[in-house]
Structures are given as structure tokens and as C-alpha cells.
Enzyme design. Sequence first.
Site, PDB file in Angstrom:
ATOM      1  N   ARG A  92      -3.240  -1.053  13.014  1.00 37.62           N
ATOM      2  CA  ARG A  92      -4.707  -0.971  12.919  1.00 37.62           C
ATOM      3  C   ARG A  92      -5.281  -2.333  13.299  1.00 37.62           C
ATOM      4  O   ARG A  92      -5.379  -3.230  12.476  1.00 37.62           O
ATOM      5  CB  ARG A  92      -5.143  -0.559  11.507  1.00 37.62           C
ATOM      6  CG  ARG A  92      -4.769   0.880  11.161  1.00 37.62           C
ATOM      7  CD  ARG A  92      -5.378   1.336   9.846  1.00 37.62           C
ATOM      8  NE  ARG A  92      -5.000   2.705   9.562  1.00 37.62           N
ATOM      9  CZ  ARG A  92      -3.950   3.072   8.841  1.00 37.62           C
ATOM     10  NH1 ARG A  92      -3.153   2.145   8.327  1.00 37.62           N
ATOM     11  NH2 ARG A  92      -3.663   4.342   8.627  1.00 37.62           N
TER      12      ARG A  92
ATOM     13  N   ASP B 239      -2.292  -4.184   3.341  1.00 37.27           N
ATOM     14  CA  ASP B 239      -2.379  -4.339   4.796  1.00 37.27           C
ATOM     15  C   ASP B 239      -3.313  -5.480   5.208  1.00 37.27           C
ATOM     16  O   ASP B 239      -4.282  -5.786   4.504  1.00 37.27           O
ATOM     17  CB  ASP B 239      -2.854  -3.028   5.438  1.00 37.27           C
ATOM     18  CG  ASP B 239      -1.790  -1.951   5.374  1.00 37.27           C
ATOM     19  OD1 ASP B 239      -0.624  -2.287   5.112  1.00 37.27           O
ATOM     20  OD2 ASP B 239      -2.123  -0.764   5.587  1.00 37.27           O
TER      21      ASP B 239
ATOM     22  N   GLU C 257      -9.655  -3.133   4.795  1.00 35.47           N
ATOM     23  CA  GLU C 257      -9.296  -2.152   3.765  1.00 35.47           C
ATOM     24  C   GLU C 257      -8.238  -2.723   2.834  1.00 35.47           C
ATOM     25  O   GLU C 257      -8.290  -2.542   1.618  1.00 35.47           O
ATOM     26  CB  GLU C 257      -8.782  -0.861   4.427  1.00 35.47           C
ATOM     27  CG  GLU C 257      -9.782  -0.165   5.338  1.00 35.47           C
ATOM     28  CD  GLU C 257     -10.999   0.357   4.608  1.00 35.47           C
ATOM     29  OE1 GLU C 257     -10.847   0.848   3.478  1.00 35.47           O
ATOM     30  OE2 GLU C 257     -12.108   0.262   5.175  1.00 35.47           O
TER      31      GLU C 257
ATOM     32  N   HIS D 189      -5.775 -11.441  14.505  1.00 39.16           N
ATOM     33  CA  HIS D 189      -4.769 -10.395  14.459  1.00 39.16           C
ATOM     34  C   HIS D 189      -4.068 -10.291  15.809  1.00 39.16           C
ATOM     35  O   HIS D 189      -4.465 -10.902  16.784  1.00 39.16           O
ATOM     36  CB  HIS D 189      -5.412  -9.044  14.113  1.00 39.16           C
ATOM     37  CG  HIS D 189      -5.925  -8.978  12.717  1.00 39.16           C
ATOM     38  ND1 HIS D 189      -6.564  -7.867  12.224  1.00 39.16           N
ATOM     39  CD2 HIS D 189      -5.899  -9.883  11.700  1.00 39.16           C
ATOM     40  CE1 HIS D 189      -6.913  -8.091  10.957  1.00 39.16           C
ATOM     41  NE2 HIS D 189      -6.525  -9.292  10.628  1.00 39.16           N
TER      42      HIS D 189
ATOM     43  N   GLU E 162       0.827  -1.218   0.000  1.00 44.68           N
ATOM     44  CA  GLU E 162       0.000   0.000   0.000  1.00 44.68           C
ATOM     45  C   GLU E 162       0.856   1.260   0.000  1.00 44.68           C
ATOM     46  O   GLU E 162       0.645   2.184  -0.766  1.00 44.68           O
ATOM     47  CB  GLU E 162      -0.921   0.017   1.231  1.00 44.68           C
ATOM     48  CG  GLU E 162      -2.128  -0.879   1.098  1.00 44.68           C
ATOM     49  CD  GLU E 162      -3.094  -0.699   2.255  1.00 44.68           C
ATOM     50  OE1 GLU E 162      -3.309   0.455   2.674  1.00 44.68           O
ATOM     51  OE2 GLU E 162      -3.630  -1.709   2.737  1.00 44.68           O
TER      52      GLU E 162
ATOM     53  N   ASP F  53      -5.962  -6.133   6.819  1.00 48.43           N
ATOM     54  CA  ASP F  53      -7.270  -5.785   7.378  1.00 48.43           C
ATOM     55  C   ASP F  53      -8.291  -5.694   6.246  1.00 48.43           C
ATOM     56  O   ASP F  53      -7.982  -5.992   5.090  1.00 48.43           O
ATOM     57  CB  ASP F  53      -7.213  -4.474   8.170  1.00 48.43           C
ATOM     58  CG  ASP F  53      -6.683  -3.306   7.340  1.00 48.43           C
ATOM     59  OD1 ASP F  53      -6.582  -3.444   6.090  1.00 48.43           O
ATOM     60  OD2 ASP F  53      -6.359  -2.259   7.919  1.00 48.43           O
TER      61      ASP F  53
ATOM     62  N   TYR G 146       1.491  -4.373  13.040  1.00 50.47           N
ATOM     63  CA  TYR G 146       0.482  -3.555  12.358  1.00 50.47           C
ATOM     64  C   TYR G 146      -0.359  -2.775  13.368  1.00 50.47           C
ATOM     65  O   TYR G 146      -0.827  -3.319  14.367  1.00 50.47           O
ATOM     66  CB  TYR G 146      -0.413  -4.452  11.510  1.00 50.47           C
ATOM     67  CG  TYR G 146      -1.310  -3.690  10.572  1.00 50.47           C
ATOM     68  CD1 TYR G 146      -0.786  -2.766   9.680  1.00 50.47           C
ATOM     69  CD2 TYR G 146      -2.681  -3.905  10.573  1.00 50.47           C
ATOM     70  CE1 TYR G 146      -1.605  -2.073   8.807  1.00 50.47           C
ATOM     71  CE2 TYR G 146      -3.512  -3.227   9.700  1.00 50.47           C
ATOM     72  CZ  TYR G 146      -2.966  -2.303   8.825  1.00 50.47           C
ATOM     73  OH  TYR G 146      -3.775  -1.613   7.972  1.00 50.47           O
TER      74      TYR G 146
END
Length: 506
Positions: A311, A85, A89, A356, A12, A87, A309
Site C-alpha cells: 500500500r 503497517d 492506517e 515510502h 496488524e 502508513d 509493503y
Amino acid sequence: MADKNTKLVIVESPSKIKTLKKFLDKNYIIEASVGHICDLSKKDMGIDIENDFKTTYEVSPDSKKVVSNLRKVMKNVDELYLATDPDREGEAISWHLIEQLKPKVPVKRLVFNEITKTAILDAFKNTRELNISLFKSQETRRILDRLFGFMVSKKLWFNVKGGLSAGRVQSPAVKILVDREKERSKFVKREYWSISADFLSNKELFSTILTSIGPKKVATGKSFKKETGELIQKNTIQLDKNKAGNLSKSIKSHKWTVSSLEQKPGVQNPYPPFITSTLQQEGIRKLRMSSQQVMAAAQRLYENGYITYMRTDSVNLSNEAITAARSAISSMYGDEYMPKSPRQYKSKVKNAQEAHEAIRPAGSSFILPDDLKSKLEVIEYKLYDLIWKRTVASQMSSAKLQKTLVIVSDGKHKFSASGKMIEFPGFMRAYVEGSDDPNAQLDDKEKKLPQMTIGDLLDCKSLDPKQHFTKPANRFTEASLVKELESLGIGRPSTYASIMKRIQDK
């Protein structure tokens, strides 16, 4: 012309490219999508409501050059690795990349929670298919953003001003602020007085506060209704200036004894490791940073391979992280600060993705903050130090406390004092959580009282009347608003920083 068996890795953020190149050979071409490349079409919101909410996406204007470049690179590669990433998104970006690039080579989803050599090489060994459920989850949120925002924005244009926009999270957040302001505007301020007394015991002075006169309690700030200013309980005495002054003069020479003495052992457990929202809250409280600054600094730490990470809504720690934390505890604090078995935490956040990890220092052994001080910007160092301490503390022993409550009385008037002794600091050696209330003490503050027994005679050295006014509910800080949104299940922690900034900007 690319080498044979050339692999294209798409991440990203462009800043990840430099770190990844340290671990991958020349057969790997690393490019960046620079965030999302597509969004719902602006025409009719990009959603066909009458046709099962069918979506129409288009390449964002800022991403057209990126997509064009990726298509050129794709012509000369043999494999495509989507390393966006880990997640929802990130999954959505990978989905859009496949839709736009239409690759004719094998496609693999590459997932890693930290940018370390071990994690990257392990990710290549454990690639997976694209998770359509994660993409659909992100798409559903985006559809709600459009439906809610579009409808509310229309009302804004009509009632407030043209060109304004609303959002699924932004609008409820603003409502929470407005509701609190309405609550504050209805508040009725009341004056009340307190009396504090200093008593001497075993040549030590300690302070107390008048809590009751006979069967009636003495009013404090919590004794009044916020909306009307009336006393909540009728059998409460509200002292004014005259009453407090006259009482202080008349009772000073009374015979004062210790009428009650309670001592209770207490235990305080460590806090779970950071998730996105708690990292933002502590960064705001302790480091005086905005949520935007916290997330920007965390992003840089992650991209440079120093933390996992950032988030995440999971408080879970991997076995590797627990081993690293316990090793740090043993070497820095001693085995008495380490519980016999590792601590396991369960998220309170609904639908938390427990697969996660929490936010923690990267790697199988945690780099000491001081060893990174020369390599990091000041703001990054402070945040890494905070994350390191919170992670290590989460695996430490509980603190052991001794709480004391003393009542001093003349038979009618009762003064009370509370004390706290830390018998064993446990996790407090590494970390103590901050508070949203600027007047509140941190949890590790001790308050010592002299040694006393019931029936001891005490010498009253001073009585001090003091004026107070009731206060309305505090306005929200960034930290407390983030906490409120999370508790109500509004939005995602990863969006809170941008929501805070948008609200303040507008």
C-alpha cells in the site's frame, strides 16, 4: 510468567507472526491487532461538530477479545513495540493501541517496508516515536467518511431505500459510472465506410487505408461527435456503401506511387515501478484478476517476506533495490540493457509519501520468480513475476524505435500506412504494459513495411470496402475506474479494491 526483559511486538495481521518468529528469539512475544481495534462511535457519528469536531472512539465489537488478550499479555512485558503497517492506517492503529492498553513500559514504533531479516533487525535499531501528524491525517479522512457518508445516506433512505449507505469515495465512484452511462445513452450511432488497399512493393504486400480524397479527409470513428453523430469538421467525406464500392472499382487500375515517406527515430522509456493503483490496473489487465484478488495476493506475498509493503503511492526505489535491479539486468540481459546511471522516478500523485518505496521484490537481491514457483500459489507466483519484471524493467535502457509513415497516391486519392521497427528492445525485453482497450496492440508489437523510396511505382492488388459504426465511450472496467479515481484525486489507492467490490456487490 514471561522471561526478564520480555518484549511485546504487536502487528496488524496474524499471518505476519509466523514470518517474524523466524527472525526473533524467545524474548519476543508477537501478537496481532487483527486490523483496526477502534472506530468512531456510532452514536451521533462519534463526532461533536459543535465542539471543533471532537471525536469519540469505541472498541469495535469484533476486537474486544483481542484487546482483552493484549491487556493480559501487557502485564508481563518490559517493552512494547508497535509494528503496525507503515502508513496512515497503521499509525492510527498504533495510536488506538496506546489509548486502550495504557502501557506503563517504554513504547517504540517499529517500521519496516518488507518482512526480511535485514529489514526487521534494522527496524529495531531505528525505532521512532508515534507520528501524530499521520494519525491526524487518517482521523481527518475517517471524519470526512462519516460526515459525507452519513449525510448522503440520509438522502438515500428518503429517495431510494432504507438501510443503504454511502461513502466519501464510493459515492463519487458510482457517480462516475452513472455519468458515463448517461453519456452512452445520448450517443448517436453513425454508419461509415472505409477502404483498405493492399499494395505490392519489392515482392512484399503491405496494407494501407484511404485517408483523403483531394483536400478532404475521409471520415473515421473519431470524425463524429459522440452526442449528435454529426461530423466534427465539414470538409470531411463520409463514405457510404455505394460510394465506397464504386470508388474501389474505379480507382484500382490507377497509377499508384509513393508520394511521401517519413522515417523518424523514436525512444520509449520504461515505466516506473508499481504503486498500489498501477499494480491493481496491471493485475486486472494482464492476469484477469479483480482488484480484490490482486491486493489479497500482494498481502500474502508481503507477509511472507517476498515483496515490500503493497500500500504505497511512491514510485521511489531505495539504493538497495536499484543495486539489486541493476545486478539482475547485468546477469540476465547484459550490460547493454543497463543505463549508465540509475533511473529516478517522481510520483505524479499529489501528496505522495516519497519516504515510502514502490512495490518491489523484497531484499538486497531479488529472488527469481522461477525459484519461488514451487513455494507459491499460482495467483501469487503470477503477481510476483509481474512485480519482478516491472521493477527490473524500470531500471533498464530505453527502447529504440524506427517509425515510418508512407503515403501512396494517384494524385488525388491518398492511402497511408505506418510501420514500427524495434531497433533495440531495451526494457521491452523484460516488460510491456497492458492496455485498457482490448483491441489495442501492446507497445512492443512491430509492424514492418517493405523498403521503399519516394516515386516508386506500386501495384494495387486489392481494394476492400468495409462497413463500420461509431461506438460510444467504453464502460469503465475495474482497471480504468481505478485509473480515473486516481487521476481525479479521489480516495486512496489502498481503498480502491474494497470500493470496487462494494460497488459490484450492491
